[in-house]
Design an enzyme around this catalytic site. Structure first.
Site, PDB file in Angstrom:
ATOM      1  N   ARG A   1       0.822  -1.222   0.000  1.00 46.59           N
ATOM      2  CA  ARG A   1       0.000   0.000   0.000  1.00 46.59           C
ATOM      3  C   ARG A   1       0.851   1.265   0.000  1.00 46.59           C
ATOM      4  O   ARG A   1       0.334   2.339  -0.298  1.00 46.59           O
ATOM      5  CB  ARG A   1      -1.002  -0.051   1.162  1.00 46.59           C
ATOM      6  CG  ARG A   1      -2.132  -1.054   0.906  1.00 46.59           C
ATOM      7  CD  ARG A   1      -3.118  -1.092   2.044  1.00 46.59           C
ATOM      8  NE  ARG A   1      -2.527  -1.552   3.274  1.00 46.59           N
ATOM      9  CZ  ARG A   1      -2.360  -2.832   3.611  1.00 46.59           C
ATOM     10  NH1 ARG A   1      -2.780  -3.786   2.790  1.00 46.59           N
ATOM     11  NH2 ARG A   1      -1.801  -3.163   4.750  1.00 46.59           N
TER      12      ARG A   1
ATOM     13  N   GLU B   1       4.731 -10.373  15.266  1.00 43.93           N
ATOM     14  CA  GLU B   1       4.169 -10.864  16.535  1.00 43.93           C
ATOM     15  C   GLU B   1       4.520 -12.348  16.725  1.00 43.93           C
ATOM     16  O   GLU B   1       4.966 -12.767  17.782  1.00 43.93           O
ATOM     17  CB  GLU B   1       2.659 -10.647  16.494  1.00 43.93           C
ATOM     18  CG  GLU B   1       2.021 -10.698  17.853  1.00 43.93           C
ATOM     19  CD  GLU B   1       0.532 -10.431  17.755  1.00 43.93           C
ATOM     20  OE1 GLU B   1       0.075  -9.947  16.699  1.00 43.93           O
ATOM     21  OE2 GLU B   1      -0.165 -10.739  18.730  1.00 43.93           O
TER      22      GLU B   1
HETATM   23  P1  AMP Z   1       4.553  -2.455  11.365  1.00 42.24           P
HETATM   24  O1  AMP Z   1       5.780  -3.035  10.749  1.00 42.24           O
HETATM   25  O2  AMP Z   1       4.109  -3.176  12.617  1.00 42.24           O
HETATM   26  O3  AMP Z   1       4.703  -0.953  11.601  1.00 42.24           O
HETATM   27  O4  AMP Z   1       3.360  -2.670  10.355  1.00 42.24           O
HETATM   28  C1  AMP Z   1       3.223  -1.836   9.269  1.00 42.24           C
HETATM   29  C2  AMP Z   1       2.795  -2.582   8.041  1.00 42.24           C
HETATM   30  O5  AMP Z   1       1.745  -3.497   8.300  1.00 42.24           O
HETATM   31  C3  AMP Z   1       2.269  -1.598   6.996  1.00 42.24           C
HETATM   32  O6  AMP Z   1       2.712  -2.013   5.708  1.00 42.24           O
HETATM   33  C4  AMP Z   1       0.771  -1.669   7.132  1.00 42.24           C
HETATM   34  O7  AMP Z   1       0.154  -1.578   5.882  1.00 42.24           O
HETATM   35  C5  AMP Z   1       0.479  -3.022   7.800  1.00 42.24           C
HETATM   36  N1  AMP Z   1      -0.415  -2.914   8.952  1.00 42.24           N
HETATM   37  C6  AMP Z   1      -0.108  -3.172  10.245  1.00 42.24           C
HETATM   38  N2  AMP Z   1      -1.163  -3.019  11.046  1.00 42.24           N
HETATM   39  C7  AMP Z   1      -2.181  -2.633  10.266  1.00 42.24           C
HETATM   40  C8  AMP Z   1      -3.559  -2.285  10.505  1.00 42.24           C
HETATM   41  N3  AMP Z   1      -4.094  -2.299  11.738  1.00 42.24           N
HETATM   42  N4  AMP Z   1      -4.320  -1.913   9.452  1.00 42.24           N
HETATM   43  C9  AMP Z   1      -3.795  -1.885   8.210  1.00 42.24           C
HETATM   44  N5  AMP Z   1      -2.521  -2.200   7.914  1.00 42.24           N
HETATM   45  C10 AMP Z   1      -1.714  -2.573   8.921  1.00 42.24           C
END
Ligand code: AMP
Length: 180
Positions: free
Chosen positions: A67, A104
């Site tokens: 995205r 996770e």
């Molecule tokens: P992180 O590495 O934990 O910061 O996760 C970020 C990535 O996971 C991004 O590419 C987001 O598009 C996706 N992502 C994580 N949590 C969500 C959520 N609650 N809603 C949509 N996309 C998420």
């Protein structure tokens, strides 16, 4: 001006849909397809993403799969910069560098073409959303291994309770349109 910006952000938030328990139980998934489909929200999101970096010298916007590709390319055009995709393993055809980060449960990897960024290039890392910051931190390591300098981060949504800012580079601006 502040009031106008706040009402624009409220409008964008209204156009983001929350899907409970997707892709797995306990996740409140922020779905931006509804924001993309609304022509006003689409334009306003582009404007607000670009605005903080308009006066800066940006060589590349690095967009994170998948995205981060949707607005990242347009951002790069608006900032007179190039666009570089960071992708999941096995998607990029030429020689790549890879970084692994913790999820996770288990781990994941992302890749960049090893000739995508030149030494000293000024880079903005963009994704639709920052949660724990693991993806953006891994992207930062990829950019720095190629000799690039991360001068900013750009997100549409920041889930601040997950403290993603603590995982990425300190003292580098983080521009999130909507902070939840
Ligand atoms: P992180 O590495 O934990 O910061 O996760 C970020 C990535 O996971 C991004 O590419 C987001 O598009 C996706 N992502 C994580 N949590 C969500 C959520 N609650 N809603 C949509 N996309 C998420």
């Amino acid at each position: 001006m502040q009031i106008v910006e706040e009402s624009i952000k409220e409008y964008l938030l209204q156009n983001i849909r929350t899907i409970p328990d997707f892709p797995k139980k306990g996740i409140q998934f922020k779905d931006i397809t509804t924001l993309l489909a609304d022509k006003k929200a689409l334009q306003l999101t582009s404007l607000l993403l670009t605005e903080p970096y308009r006066e800066k010298k940006v060589d590349f916007v690095v967009g994170l799969e998948s995205r981060g590709f949707l607005f990242g390319t347009n951002m790069a055009q608006d900032l007179n910069a190039g666009f570089v995709p960071v992708r999941k393993p096995g998607k990029l055809p030429a020689r790549t560098l890879s970084e692994t980060y913790a999820l996770e449960y288990g781990e994941d990897s992302i890749e960049i073409h090893e000739d995508a960024i030149h030494e000293g290039a000024q880079v903005v890392i963009h994704d639709d959303l920052i949660a724990t910051g693991g993806t953006a931190a891994a992207a930062t390591r990829l950019v720095e291994r190629l000799g690039g300098q991360v001068i900013g981060y750009s997100f549409i949504i920041e889930l601040s309770f997950l403290e993603g800012r603590k995982a990425i580079k300190p003292n580098v601006p983080v521009e999130s349109i909507i902070i939840l």
